[in-house]
Scaffold this active site. Structure first.
Site, PDB file in Angstrom:
ATOM      1  N   ASP A   1     -33.199 -60.086  59.660  1.00 48.20           N
ATOM      2  CA  ASP A   1     -34.601 -59.525  59.509  1.00 48.20           C
ATOM      3  C   ASP A   1     -35.545 -59.810  60.736  1.00 48.20           C
ATOM      4  O   ASP A   1     -36.278 -59.107  61.286  1.00 48.20           O
ATOM      5  CB  ASP A   1     -35.333 -60.239  58.298  1.00 48.20           C
ATOM      6  N   ALA A   2     -35.169 -60.992  61.269  1.00 43.51           N
ATOM      7  CA  ALA A   2     -35.860 -61.568  62.303  1.00 43.51           C
ATOM      8  C   ALA A   2     -35.686 -60.677  63.533  1.00 43.51           C
ATOM      9  O   ALA A   2     -36.513 -60.331  64.293  1.00 43.51           O
ATOM     10  CB  ALA A   2     -35.483 -63.083  62.777  1.00 43.51           C
TER      11      ALA A   2
ATOM     12  N   TYR B   1     -34.603 -57.454  63.580  1.00 43.82           N
ATOM     13  CA  TYR B   1     -35.255 -56.271  63.148  1.00 43.82           C
ATOM     14  C   TYR B   1     -36.753 -56.267  63.285  1.00 43.82           C
ATOM     15  O   TYR B   1     -37.498 -55.363  64.092  1.00 43.82           O
ATOM     16  CB  TYR B   1     -35.042 -56.002  61.637  1.00 43.82           C
TER      17      TYR B   1
ATOM     18  N   LEU C   1     -34.523 -30.001  32.967  1.00 46.38           N
ATOM     19  CA  LEU C   1     -33.303 -29.978  32.501  1.00 46.38           C
ATOM     20  C   LEU C   1     -33.028 -29.681  31.078  1.00 46.38           C
ATOM     21  O   LEU C   1     -34.206 -30.408  30.314  1.00 46.38           O
ATOM     22  CB  LEU C   1     -32.575 -31.199  32.857  1.00 46.38           C
TER      23      LEU C   1
ATOM     24  N   LYS D   1     -29.616 -40.069  35.302  1.00 43.78           N
ATOM     25  CA  LYS D   1     -30.842 -39.754  35.282  1.00 43.78           C
ATOM     26  C   LYS D   1     -31.833 -40.637  35.207  1.00 43.78           C
ATOM     27  O   LYS D   1     -32.099 -41.415  34.369  1.00 43.78           O
ATOM     28  CB  LYS D   1     -30.927 -38.749  33.884  1.00 43.78           C
TER      29      LYS D   1
END
Ligand code: IVH
Length: 676
Positions: A38-39, A41, A88, A121
């Site tokens: 994360d760092a 990033y 549907l 679904k």
């Protein structure tokens, strides 16, 4: 000295960073397999942000930095779907599924097994995403199937929706790609959101679907950005410049293009395989991270789909095989009313304990009198309970009236806890206990007052509060601050030592901030954020107390309903007296809320500082930020514009990322402050 770089070089670097970030988004959101921390990033994001800010001419609208840009809308525009978004038809049993398969074979005049794609679904909100030459241009809700609402700006805040598609040799970016998908709010986030709303006295969402829909239909994209919405794409709209032969191909293709699909989807060789899939998913539906209401079977081949066509707005080539509702029957032993923090009465059915979807249910809220009347639920009746996912079970209907039947439930005329009068305004659903001192209300108020986001009094838990109220040691909020060690020590399960600890936390809470105190009062519709706006605006509880509705409406983010509620609260003589005593006994020392200067490079921004800074102390940094026109806030919320992250920044940084708030480092802050 920064080296001189040409605009082309800068633009190329920005594009390189964007590509890298998109790649990592794809790894993280679509493949669920990140390659960097994360760092790392964040560092990439920060570099790109810095570059785009320093040279706005190299920024692009599809940049990953541009998720939460747009200002609130007045209302949503209308988007016409190029192809209608169908619905549907349903199957409710395995027999009906077999029927469906037979019908298809008949229509196709074929005996061979039909290949299907089986998908979950999802119980979310249908949307359509339009990508033109790979760029996300329009996003809309399903609406009536032909016209939906333009929620582009809100959809842009969803991290798993790429703002730009990734092309590859196998899957070049099509000229036009419309995909339909389902926006969902994962169960755990739904729960968190509701807890926060309950704590702020706001109405909770009935289920994740409503929460997702409510979040997506916010006029202010910043609010949407704060809700951890997610998407699974599942169907094509119009496509130009790419050809998919089957649904399975289509799913793999859009995945390669960077869109998120549900990994549970399965290619099935026949209807039997679909039934097997349904059994598997059905058995684990409670453990899915999101709500699902069935399985969708779609004929895999697009050629066959075309041949089959549609009837009355549903395709003949697809069907939803619904899960069985999770239901149980049990008897209502008693109907009781509970009094909440704002004094509203909620009738609750006490049930003969029954197992439902893996948990024992022994009571269910009946919400309000209208609801009870509509269902005509009475004590002694046998009722059908249903539970949808994480949602509290609800009473569907009476299945067997009690015999002999009890009279209709009546709201009490007097509060079941304190005996005071119950009032009910004509046309309103809720009933209230008039007594602001009602012990039930008191218990709830104190719990709230002592909670983390308010006065944060450690050790003042539910059990202790209940005892203190019951023993008359606390009759109003101000009594918290006159409690003595001796008072506590003699209570159940309280030794001298724990008593001392509680008193110490109470004393610590005297040193607080005005917004916490305002939040702690438990004014209807005033949560953490509004409390902060009020504190910043009025800076003195007495000024707030005297503010007219008009004064209140001048505060950022405060609308008529909230203003009225605040006026009502302070206008009530009992509240005024109780507040006076709270202030006298509390002897609060408020940390100053420094004044935003009203001008400067950060004018009107809300900034949160987190982690340790190298060049300034926290208060120096705060002063500078304020002097630059910003407000400083202690926690990250949807309204935060900037988070300045120092060393070891923790949860606030995570929250900022989650909400899509811009994160900068100290150097960046310095540059912003100097206006460069
Ligand atoms: S396909 C013509 N696939 O269910 C087929 N729909 O009643 C169009 N839904 O509005 C939809 N999960 O929002 C499809 N995997 C899935 C789905 C799904 C949920 C929703 C969709 C649609 C409704 C159809």
């Amino acid at each position: 000295m920064a080296e001189e770089r040409s605009l082309e070089e800068l633009a190329a670097e920005a594009e390189r960073l964007r590509e890298q970030i998109r790649h990592h988004n794809y790894r993280y959101y679509v493949l669920d397999s990140p390659e960097i921390s994360d760092a790392e990033y964040d560092a990439l994001m920060r570099r790109l942000e810095a570059l785009e800010r320093a040279h706005p001419e190299v920024a692009t609208p599809d940049s990953p930095t541009q998720r939460v840009g747009a200002a609130p809308a007045e209302k949503f525009g209308v988007v016409q779907h190029r192809r209608p978004m169908l619905s549907l038809s349903n199957a409710l049993s395995a027999d009906e599924m077999v029927e469906f398969d037979k019908r298809i074979k008949r229509l196709l005049r074929s005996e061979a097994d039909i290949e299907y794609v089986a998908e979950i679904k999802l119980d979310g909100l249908a949307v359509e995403l339009v990508y033109e030459h790979g760029v996300f241009t329009i996003g809309s809700t399903r609406g009536d199937g032909y016209n939906g609402e333009d929620v582009t700006q809100n959809l842009r805040t969803i991290r798993s929706i790429p703002l730009k598609l990734r092309g590859s040799s196998g899957h070049p970016v099509p000229e036009l790609l419309e995909v339909r998908g389902e926006v969902i709010l994962p169960r755990k986030d739904f729960q968190k959101l509701n807890e926060a709303r309950a704590a702020a006295g706001e109405p909770v969402f009935a289920n994740p679907r409503n929460a997702a829909a409510g979040s997506l239909r916010q006029l202010d994209p910043k609010i949407t950005a704060q809700r951890p919405l997610d998407i699974f794409c599942h169907s094509p709209g119009e496509i130009r410049g790419a050809e998919f032969k089957t649904q399975w191909d289509f799913l793999q293709g859009i995945k390669a293009l960077g869109l998120k699909i549900n990994p549970e989807s399965r290619l099935c060789r026949s209807v039997d395989a679909v039934l097997e899939y349904w059994n598997e998913i059905s058995a684990k539906r409670d453990r899915l991270p999101y709500e699902a209401d069935g399985v969708v079977a779609k004929v895999n081949s697009f050629a066959l789909q075309n041949q089959l066509g549609e009837v009355s707005r549903s395709p003949r080539w697809a069907i939803a095989y619904k899960f069985k509702a999770q239901q149980a029957e049990t008897k209502v032993e008693k109907i009781e009313v509970y009094v909440g923090r704002i004094g509203s009465l909620t009738p609750v059915a006490h049930l003969q304990p029954v197992q439902l979807a893996g948990v024992t249910i022994s009571n269910a809220s009946l919400h309000n009198l209208d609801e009870i009347r509509r269902k005509d639920v009475r004590e002694g009746d046998t009722v059908l309970l249903e539970r949808a996912g994480d949602v509290i079970p609800y009473v569907v209907r009476v299945t067997k009236p009690g015999h002999p039947r009890h009279p209709e439930f009546q709201m009490p005329r007097n509060c079941p806890v304190c005996g005071s009068e119950i009032v009910h305004e004509e046309g309103e659903v809720l009933y209230f206990c008039v007594n602001v001192n009602c012990p039930a209300r008191m218990r709830e108020s104190i719990r709230h007052f002592a909670s983390k986001n308010c006065l944060d009094i450690d050790g003042l838990g539910d059990k202790l509060v209940a005892q203190l109220v019951e023993k008359g040691l606390i009759r109003e909020l101000g009594d918290i601050y006159t409690l003595r060690v001796e008072d506590l020590a003699k209570l159940e399960r309280m030794g001298e030592k724990s008593a001392r600890n509680v008193i110490a936390s109470i004393n610590r809470s005297r040193h607080t901030t005005l917004d916490r105190l305002i939040n702690g009062l438990g004014i209807r519709h005033v949560g953490e954020h509004t409390a902060r706006q009020l504190a910043q605006h009025f800076r003195d509880i007495r000024k707030l107390q005297e503010a007219s509705e008009e004064d209140l409406l001048a505060v950022r983010d405060i609308g008529p309903e909230v203003a009225r509620s605040i006026r009502e609260y302070f206008g009530e003589p009992h509240n005024a007296r109780a507040l006076k005593r709270l202030l006298e006994n509390g002897r609060f020392e408020f940390e100053p809320i420094a004044e935003p200067s009203g001008r400067g490079p950060l004018r009107d921004k809300t900034v949160v500082l987190t982690g340790s800074l190298k060049q300034w102390t926290r208060s120096e940094a705060e002063q500078k930020v304020l002097a630059a026109g910003a407000r400083v806030s202690s926690s990250v919320s949807r309204k935060t514009d900037l988070v300045v992250a120092g060393e070891d920044a923790g949860s606030k940084l995570r929250k900022a990322r989650e909400y899509g708030v811009r994160i900068i480092d100290e150097d960046e802050l310095r540059r912003m402050l100097s206006g460069t």
